[in-house]
Every structure is written in structure tokens, then in C-alpha cells.
Design an enzyme around this catalytic site. Sequence first.
Site: not given
Lengths: 477, 331
Positions: B168, B231, B267
Site C-alpha cells: 500500500d 485506495k 479500497k
Amino acid sequence: MTTWEYAPAPESRDIANLKPGYRMFLDGEFVEGGGEPLKSINPATEEVLAEVSTADRDDVDRAVKAAGRAQERVWGPMPGAERAKYVYRIARLIAERARELAVLESLDNGKPIRESRDVDVPTASAHFFHHAGWADKLDFAGYGPDPRPLGVAGQVIPWNFPLLMAAWKIAPALACGNTVVLKPAETTPLTALVLAEIIQQAELPPGVVNVLPGAGDVGAAVVGHPGVHKVAFTGSTDVGKSIQRSLAGSGKKLTLELGGKAANVVFDDAPLDQAVEGIVNGIFFNQGHVCCAGSRLLVQESVAEEVLEKLHKRVATLRVGDPLDKNTDVGAINSREQLTKIQELVASGESEGAERWTSPCPVPDKGFFFAPTVFAGVSQAMRIAREEIFGPVLSVLTFRTPDEAVAKANNTPYGLSAGVWTEKGSRILWMADRLRAGVVWANTFNRFDPTAPFGGYRESGFGREGGRAGLEAYLDV
Amino acid sequence: MPETDTAAQPSTPAAGGTGSPPAFADAVRDETSLRRFLHGLPGVDAVGLEQRAAGLATRSIKKDSKLWAIDTAISMVDLTTLEGADTEGKVRTLCAKGRRPDPEHPDVPRVAAICVYPDMVATAVAALGDSGVGVASVATAFPSGRSSLRVKLADTAYAVETGATEIDMVIDRGAFLSGRYGQVFDEIRQVKAACGTAHLKVILETGELATPDNVRRASWLGLLAGGDFIKTSTGKVSPAATLPVTHVMLQAVHDWHAATGELRGVKPAGGIRTTKDAIRYLVAVHEVAGPAWLDPHLFRFGASSLLNDLLMQRRTQLQGHYSGPDYVTVD
């Protein structure tokens, strides 16, 4: 790949407190009418919901006289600050009984509970709140000091927003010191009669509000009665014209809110995803039973294909079905008569050569339903581009330049509403200047607020409802 | 404005299929093309966006469809601990929770991944074994992203070497907001290359991008540069994930799929704490992106406390009554 079916989530119909019979409201009491009782049916199931008594000529006469007495003796002379308390109380009671009203409205009208719960009932309550505030401030409304009421208002309302239209009509009339004789639509009288209950519960003096259900003849008797000083009508252009003819020379003040064939204009620099939402909301809100519905989509040729593709995908997600299910987006067509009219116009669109696309969504086999439909390749000459369909049917036309958009948008005898979608502020103002419509929405559609005046011109009628401008219709100015 | 040496060079598709698809070869040719492409995307009207998000949030999900949503949401959780106070012990307990969220109900699905800082990756990998739960590591000078590219790449390499299956990364919001899209693009490209086979989630930190137009551009930038997921947030900036922002991102992956045939994921992270919230997100996934995205490979929740609420609601659905927070494990 997975499938996620939403389980049915119906609102309980017990909440509606449905009674087997409803009676008309005259001079502060619920009484049997002299007319032939009518049966109100649930358009989603075709079952009879309740029997409703209707008025005859004598009832209309008694109601207008009661309203006249109440206006002269009690409501007219009452200080605005006192009237405000009553109007405010009605607003509060609508809010308190919101769930009951929402379920009853969906049963009687066929609109999805999501809309009656989130739009119709809260906006109806908001109209009374708004006008309660005006009752003691009429000196400052811009019509000179101490503007006087007109007297008795005869009001005839349509079936598409039964409670909300009653609120739009009654709230300003009461705030300005008039009394009311209201005729709800033949197919949707129930919520107006519950509103009458609320008015009784709010202890309004007898005769201030009278609700007389019935068909067109009752409406004609109300507007034609010599004791009526002001007529307000919302409904079809044909009936509006005949009312206007019949009132000519009578001295009665008239406002009409009639049909429409609104253009929703999408430019190539528009926020396209939100424009698609606005198009959907513009035509499929309330099954398209909206006089200001954006029934003609005018889209710039350079993005037409993209918009149409996005639109099909989005419309296919609309859930058609049981109006009481909280997940239903499009409910039932209000009557068989209306369904037949929609089917007839859609057939004309096909035979005139427009390309029909209909959502593949499942549609219940019982009740009056019509799947959301989009016509592409529509030209100005086709009936589906000119006539008000009043159903979930969108006609898509294209344009190349802003001038062409304006010309096509204005090429209709109606003039109620229009929408403009562009990220360019100057173009919004340029368009709003040129669009012949009473309401122009920019980057949104079908937004209603008691503070914003609503109404049209040309064959869409005249007069405004809501806002400061809306008070003029109920004052002797 | 001085440009970094990496941004000045035209980007070439990296090896291993991480390049932009042919449909967008022109868009990423150079900095100017990239800017023109991103600014040519249709705008997003914030008022309409919020109206749509609020409208969809009124969907009423009951009975079987609710139970399905709860199980699906559990399987989409990236169970997260990103604290300065994290210890190996804390990470091990979290891993145990992720493998078996509700010990009394072994039919509860495992979570998608455990999300930790790079130095905790080895611990998580050991604790998870062959359970099938992924190990996600934040990297690239998380959460601010304020360091040199060298450090960011080393941070990524370290996480991958110790066994992270998902990375991430945060984008350089400073570069994005000052219009240096090429620099952001190139950083993502290089981090993607450093990931190897690990999946890359590109954190936009939408709370700092502020406008939905920026979110749309950043989403496309992340997708063009090869991010497997986009995300919303680090969870360290408020506001973190919101429904409207997630709508914009879901629309982006939907449009990406329509243009390229590739499925990319979304996400939302931070601030999603209740089952009710999670179901609202799933409804948005279902109706904005499409049913295909209702899959942990394409949608994740970055969350820590959400899992226990999902477990409590799951029990309520099955048992017909509410239990208390003491009936689920606190880890």
C-alpha cells in the site's frame, strides 16, 4: 462473479392506518357527501383500498359558504401571528405522522416509498413551516403595507403528488388569510383527507379548510362557484384552458400550473456522471409523472454516444416494482388510463422511427407498471418530442451548437422547466437568459424547496408557488 | 519549478505487463500529454455526487442479503494496525484474529489481508503461514510520503523481501497538487516495478486532494501507472474514506474496465466502523462499479474495528438477538 439479490424490504402497510371508508371534510367535520362514492385503488395491485364519499353541487355550495363565513368572521380578521401558530401546528403534525402519510401515499398513488418518505412528505411539511413564517410578515413581502387576503380559494390538484400539491395550495392560502375549498384528484384522495384530519387535530376553526373529493364535475363546481374569489389549479393544459375560459370576466384571480415538455440540455463539458444522474432523476423520478419532468434530453453530438451508453447502464440498475419496498426506484403508473396513454405514445415513437431501448429489469405482472424506456434518434417532428407523455419515457435529441440547443429547447408550446449541464458558469447564465421556462436548473434537476418559486408560462400556465413570489397569488394586490 | 530527473524522462512501459494499455499509450507519452489527458476527463459535480451517494445509502438490505453482505465484507477486510506502538505480539494476535475472526463460528470467512508497517511484515508472514490471508505492508514513507524516491523504493523492497504480498503505497500529494503529474506517475511506476509479484495499492489520500475533480484525476493517474488497486486514505488524515469519494473511484475502475477490459480494485480505508457503513459501501460497489467488483480481489475495506461489528451483526442475524462486545474477541 457473484450475484447479490436484495431481499424484499417492504414497509408495513399497517402503518398507513387504512380505513375501509373515508368521508369528505366540510365545515370542520367529516360528513357523507351527496355524490356517488368512488373507490380508490392501489395501482400496484389493482385492489380496492377504500371507498370515498364524494361531493355534489349542494356540498360544494355548503363548503364554499362555510369557507366564506370562516374567512369573514374568524380567519381573515385573525392577526397573522395567530394564524402562523395554526399553520406551524399543521407542519409539526405532518412531520409527526410522516410515516403514516408516506405509506398511505405510496399505496394510493403507486410512487415508491423512498420518494414519498424522502421527498413528498418532508417537502409538504416544509411548505407549511415556510408559510407559517410569512403569516405575520406579509407587510414585508413587497406588496405594500398590510396586504389583504382575497377570500375563499377554490383549489383543484392532480394525482401525481397528492399530499405535496395539497400543501403547496393550502399553506400559502392560509398564511395570507384566505380560506380553502380543495378538491383532490379522483384517483388519489386519501392523503388529502388525512391532511384534513391533521387540520382538525390542529384545531383550525371550522370552515377554514374544506376537502371535497370527486371527479372533474366537482372541480368545475368549485371553481365556478360565485363565492370563490381565487382559483388555483394544477393539472393538464386542456383542463387549465377550459377553467381559464370559464373564469373570464368573473373577476376571480387565477393561477394555473399545467403540463410541460422540459428540455434537459447536456453540453460536452458537463460533469457527465452527474448529468446522467440528473437525466435519470429528471425523467424517472415519480415514474415520470412530473409536470416539470426532463422528458426531452438534448445532448451535444460530440458526447451523445457516451452519454447514451452511460444512461443505458444506469437506467438498467433502476429497480421497478412494489412501491412499498424501500429499494424500489420506480413504482406503479397511477392508473390504467395513464398506462394506456403511455403505451400509445411509445407505440407512436416506434412507428415514427425512433430507436426504442427499454430497461431489461423485471416488471411485476399484476398492477400498472411500465419499464423505463429511452428513445434515441428522436426528431422534433415526432409526437414523443412534442406531447407530454407523463410517464417513464425519455426522448433523446442531439444538437451541435448552443444556439441550436436553445432553439430546440424552446421549440415547444410549454414553458415550465429546463435543465442545463455544463461546467462553464457563463454558459449556464447565457442559457438561462434564453430558455423560455419558469424554472431553469443548472447541474441538477427536479429540486424543490418552499423558498424557491415554481411555475411556468405559455401553455404551462402562470403564477408562482413558493417563495416570496408565491404569496402574490393569495393576496389582493 | 525544478523537475526531478525521473519525471523529465518519457515513461516507457516497464517489463512484466505493468505498462499502460494501448488505449492510453498516447496519454502517458510525456508530462504534457498526461496533464492534457487528466484535465480532459469530465468534471465531477460535488453536489450531484453527494446527492447520488446519499440516495444509494438509503438502500435497505435485510435477511439473507444482509448475511451475504456481512460475510462478503468480512472476506474483504484488510485488518490493519499502523501504530507507532505496534509490537510483534500485537501483530501476532491480529493475525490470529484474521485467520479465524470468530472462534465460536468456524464458518466465518477469513479476512483478506493483515496490513502492517514494513518492519512487522516478517512477523505477520510467520504468524499467518499458509492460511491464505495476505500480508499487506504500507510503504513509501507512509503516511506522508515525504522522502526521496530512493528511500521509498528501498522501503518497498524491504517489505517485499520480507514477504509482503501486497504493498500500500502513498502518492506524493505535494507533487500532485502542484501539478507535477509526471513525477507522481513515475513514482508509482517505479514502486510497481519494485513490487515484483506483490499487488500494488495506490493510496490517493483523498482528504488532502480535497476536490472530487482531483480524486478523479488521481484515480486515473494511479490506474494509468499500473496500480492494481486505488485506495482512498492512509487513515491518518481526516476526512478518510467517504461514500462520495468512493463513488468517484468506483466509477474510475468501471470506466477503466470499459476502456481496457482490465479489472482493477478499490479500497476505502479509515472511518468505516459499522456494518451499516460497510453495507452502504457494498451497495455502491454493486450499483456503481458493478456486481463483478463484489470480490475481495477487487474491493477491500481498510479497517480495524469494523471486523468486530461485522461479527456481532452476523451473530444477531443468525441468533435473532443482539449479543454484547464481550462476546467477540478484542485483539
